[in-house]
Design a protein around this motif. Structure first.
Motif, short mmCIF file in Angstrom:
data_model
loop_
_atom_site.label_atom_id
_atom_site.label_comp_id
_atom_site.label_asym_id
_atom_site.label_seq_id
_atom_site.Cartn_x
_atom_site.Cartn_y
_atom_site.Cartn_z
N ASN A 397 0.82 -1.20 0.00
CA ASN A 397 0.00 0.00 0.00
C ASN A 397 0.86 1.25 0.00
O ASN A 397 1.91 1.31 0.66
CB ASN A 397 -0.92 0.02 1.23
N ILE A 398 0.41 2.25 -0.75
CA ILE A 398 0.99 3.58 -0.74
C ILE A 398 0.01 4.50 -0.03
O ILE A 398 -1.16 4.59 -0.41
CB ILE A 398 1.23 4.11 -2.17
N ASN A 399 0.47 5.17 1.01
CA ASN A 399 -0.37 6.12 1.75
C ASN A 399 0.45 7.38 1.99
O ASN A 399 1.10 7.53 3.02
CB ASN A 399 -0.84 5.52 3.07
N ARG A 400 0.43 8.29 1.03
CA ARG A 400 1.22 9.50 1.12
C ARG A 400 0.32 10.70 1.39
O ARG A 400 -0.79 10.81 0.87
CB ARG A 400 1.98 9.76 -0.19
N SER A 401 0.83 11.60 2.21
CA SER A 401 0.11 12.84 2.48
C SER A 401 1.10 13.96 2.72
O SER A 401 2.23 13.72 3.14
CB SER A 401 -0.81 12.69 3.71
N ASN A 402 0.69 15.17 2.41
CA ASN A 402 1.49 16.36 2.64
C ASN A 402 0.70 17.25 3.57
O ASN A 402 -0.29 17.85 3.18
CB ASN A 402 1.79 17.06 1.31
N SER A 403 1.14 17.35 4.81
CA SER A 403 0.40 18.10 5.81
C SER A 403 0.92 19.52 5.97
O SER A 403 0.60 20.21 6.92
CB SER A 403 0.50 17.38 7.17
N SER A 404 1.74 19.99 5.04
CA SER A 404 2.27 21.36 5.11
C SER A 404 1.12 22.36 5.12
O SER A 404 0.17 22.24 4.35
CB SER A 404 3.17 21.63 3.92
N PRO A 405 1.19 23.37 5.98
CA PRO A 405 0.12 24.39 5.99
C PRO A 405 0.06 25.19 4.70
O PRO A 405 -0.94 25.84 4.41
CB PRO A 405 0.51 25.28 7.17
N LEU A 410 -5.66 20.51 -2.90
CA LEU A 410 -5.79 19.60 -4.03
C LEU A 410 -4.61 18.65 -4.17
O LEU A 410 -4.56 17.87 -5.10
CB LEU A 410 -5.97 20.41 -5.32
N ALA A 411 -3.62 18.76 -3.30
CA ALA A 411 -2.40 17.99 -3.52
C ALA A 411 -1.89 17.34 -2.24
O ALA A 411 -0.70 17.16 -2.06
CB ALA A 411 -1.33 18.90 -4.10
N ARG A 412 -2.78 17.00 -1.32
CA ARG A 412 -2.32 16.57 -0.02
C ARG A 412 -2.24 15.07 0.17
O ARG A 412 -1.62 14.64 1.13
CB ARG A 412 -3.22 17.18 1.07
N SER A 413 -2.85 14.26 -0.68
CA SER A 413 -2.84 12.83 -0.39
C SER A 413 -2.89 11.99 -1.66
O SER A 413 -3.38 12.43 -2.70
CB SER A 413 -4.02 12.47 0.51
N TYR A 414 -2.35 10.77 -1.54
CA TYR A 414 -2.47 9.76 -2.59
C TYR A 414 -2.38 8.40 -1.92
O TYR A 414 -1.44 8.12 -1.16
CB TYR A 414 -1.37 9.89 -3.64
N ASN A 415 -3.36 7.55 -2.19
CA ASN A 415 -3.43 6.21 -1.61
C ASN A 415 -3.71 5.21 -2.71
O ASN A 415 -4.55 5.45 -3.59
CB ASN A 415 -4.55 6.13 -0.55
N ALA A 416 -3.01 4.07 -2.66
CA ALA A 416 -3.20 3.06 -3.69
C ALA A 416 -2.61 1.74 -3.23
O ALA A 416 -1.78 1.68 -2.31
CB ALA A 416 -2.54 3.49 -5.00
N GLU A 417 -3.06 0.67 -3.89
CA GLU A 417 -2.48 -0.66 -3.69
C GLU A 417 -1.70 -1.03 -4.95
O GLU A 417 -2.24 -0.97 -6.05
CB GLU A 417 -3.56 -1.70 -3.43
N TYR A 418 -0.43 -1.39 -4.77
CA TYR A 418 0.44 -1.77 -5.89
C TYR A 418 0.73 -3.26 -5.84
O TYR A 418 0.98 -3.82 -4.77
CB TYR A 418 1.78 -1.04 -5.80
N GLU A 419 0.72 -3.89 -7.01
CA GLU A 419 1.17 -5.27 -7.15
C GLU A 419 2.09 -5.35 -8.37
O GLU A 419 1.65 -5.16 -9.49
CB GLU A 419 -0.01 -6.23 -7.30
#
Length: 433
Positions: A397-405, A410-419
């Motif tokens: 799993n990819i669970n990326r987020s950018n919590s910068s103030p 529109l650009a704070r998160s991306y989640n996915a399952e990779y195989e």
């Protein structure tokens, strides 16, 4: 004008092939086609051809004739991306790894009964991921391409017919291009950050080979870490709608300090009879050196009081927190007749990534690799080797987020399952003279 430091952080996707290559992290195993056929089991103890310059420099003592070994491995990788979500819209085609070839070449010359000299040119690390322009996770990595090419002069010394040692300094050149979509609230359309750099670093390989019994050889090889400071440029290309006080498209001096990790390879070659040989091996790699990566760019300027925070162009440090890994391999060869030898192998390789910090640049998990190979010797002077490997990774799993103030909503998160999976093909030749 007020000067600030722009820090663009990237996950390290360093080298020349793909995240689906046949070693963990961004390491490459493709330094021997004969070794590829047995899943690289016995890499430190087999010493079948001049590729032992990399596998175990002490193995040159077993080669009684001058010889050249060269070859190329090609990788065809594919990725299935599912269960995607995120703050941005976009595509997830999963075809981000282009068909890639990895060359290698080695030379060994016995000097006398004790000394031998060798040379090697090969790629010890490598990666390329190049997503489509509309990739949903493009803020966390749209392209990563770095090449490491190593030149290794080597000597070996045989104390007797049982024990030999080998040593070779390595001269390593690294170069890379890393790209991400610009992560800022001020742009109406996507901008880009592109980072280019290169450096030369130095290390060494050292090995020992022991003929424990008439039918058993044990090999141990240490590949040192290498320190680099990549020097280059960061090019910032803001999208439409960027306020005038904020920097427009510009290029800045960039630097990145990294280490490629050391590894230790232990293997055993056991001759069962005149036809069958068994190989087994394990490799430890110190990936825990990779905690985080930050590229520093000097000379970034914004107008004082311009109303646009410099932080809008400063991404948060991207943690890696990789861990050390072990790989295990077992293989066998069968001498069908004087001309033909058949090979097969099975490898289990841990991934250094973790579920918290894994990024789209290196979306890998633990892998299983099945290999087949063959060697054909039409004469005593020439051997042609071919190999095929199939790699299958666990789902990750990819669970990326950018919590910068200052980050755009529109650009704070991306989640996915990779195989991931891959097919590897190798062809090489050894000529003795």
């Amino acid at each position: 004008m007020k000067k600030v430091m722009l820090k663009t952080t990237i996950s390290l996707a360093v080298a020349m092939a793909s995240s689906q290559l046949f070693a963990s992290g961004f390491a490459l195993n493709e330094q021997s086609i004969s070794g590829m056929g047995t899943g690289f089991a016995g890499r430190s103890s087999s010493a079948d051809d001049a590729s032992t310059v990399f596998g175990n420099p002490a193995g040159m003592s077993r080669l009684k004739r001058q010889q050249v070994t060269g070859g190329m491995a090609a990788i065809d990788a594919s990725t299935d991306i599912k269960d995607t979500s995120g703050s941005r819209s976009g595509t997830n085609k999963g075809d981000m790894v282009p068909f890639t070839a990895v060359p290698m070449g080695f030379y060994v010359k016995p000097i006398d009964d004790q000394w031998a000299f060798g040379l090697g040119v090969y790629a010890p690390f490598g990666l390329i991921t190049d997503y489509e322009n509309s990739f949903q996770g493009r803020n966390f990595g749209s392209k990563s391409e770095v090449k490491v090419v190593t030149f290794q002069p080597t000597v070996s010394y045989a104390f007797n017919d049982k024990v030999s040692i080998g040593f070779g300094p390595t001269i390593n050149r690294i170069s890379g291009v890393l790209e991400s979509t610009l992560n800022t609230p001020f742009t109406a359309t996507d901008g880009q950050v592109q980072i280019k750099g290169d450096d030369i670093g130095y290390g060494y390989n050292i090995g020992v080979l022991v003929q424990a019994t008439d039918t058993t050889r044990v090999g141990l090889t240490y590949h040192s870490k290498v320190d680099y400071k990549l020097e280059g440029h960061t090019t910032v290309s803001p999208g439409a709608g960027t306020p005038t006080p904020v920097m427009k498209g510009a290029r800045y001096d960039a630097s990145l300090k990294i280490q490629t990790p050391e590894s230790l390879d232990l293997s055993v070659t056991q001759e069962l009879n005149d036809a069958w040989t068994l190989y087994a091996g394990t490799t430890w790699t110190r990936w825990s050196r990779l905690k985080d990566i930050t590229v520093n760019n000097e000379g970034v300027t914004v107008a004082a009081g311009g109303g646009a925070a410099p932080g809008a162009f400063t991404t948060i440090k991207e943690d890696q927190n990789w861990h050390d890994t072990w790989a295990y391999a077992i293989g066998t060869s069968y001498q069908l007749n004087k001309q033909w030898v058949l090979r097969t192998g099975l490898t289990f390789d841990q991934s250094p990534t973790n579920n918290t910090d894994r990024s789209p640049r290196i979306p890998t998990g633990d892998r299983t690799i099945f290999s087949l190979g063959a060697g054909w010797s039409p004469t005593e002077d020439l051997t042609i080797d071919v190999a095929y490997s199939y790699l299958k990774e666990e789902k990750v799993n990819i669970n990326r987020s950018n919590s910068s103030p200052t980050a755009s909503p529109l650009a704070r998160s991306y989640n996915a399952e990779y195989e991931n999976s891959a097919n590897g093909f190798g062809v090489g030749a050894t000529y003795r003279f």
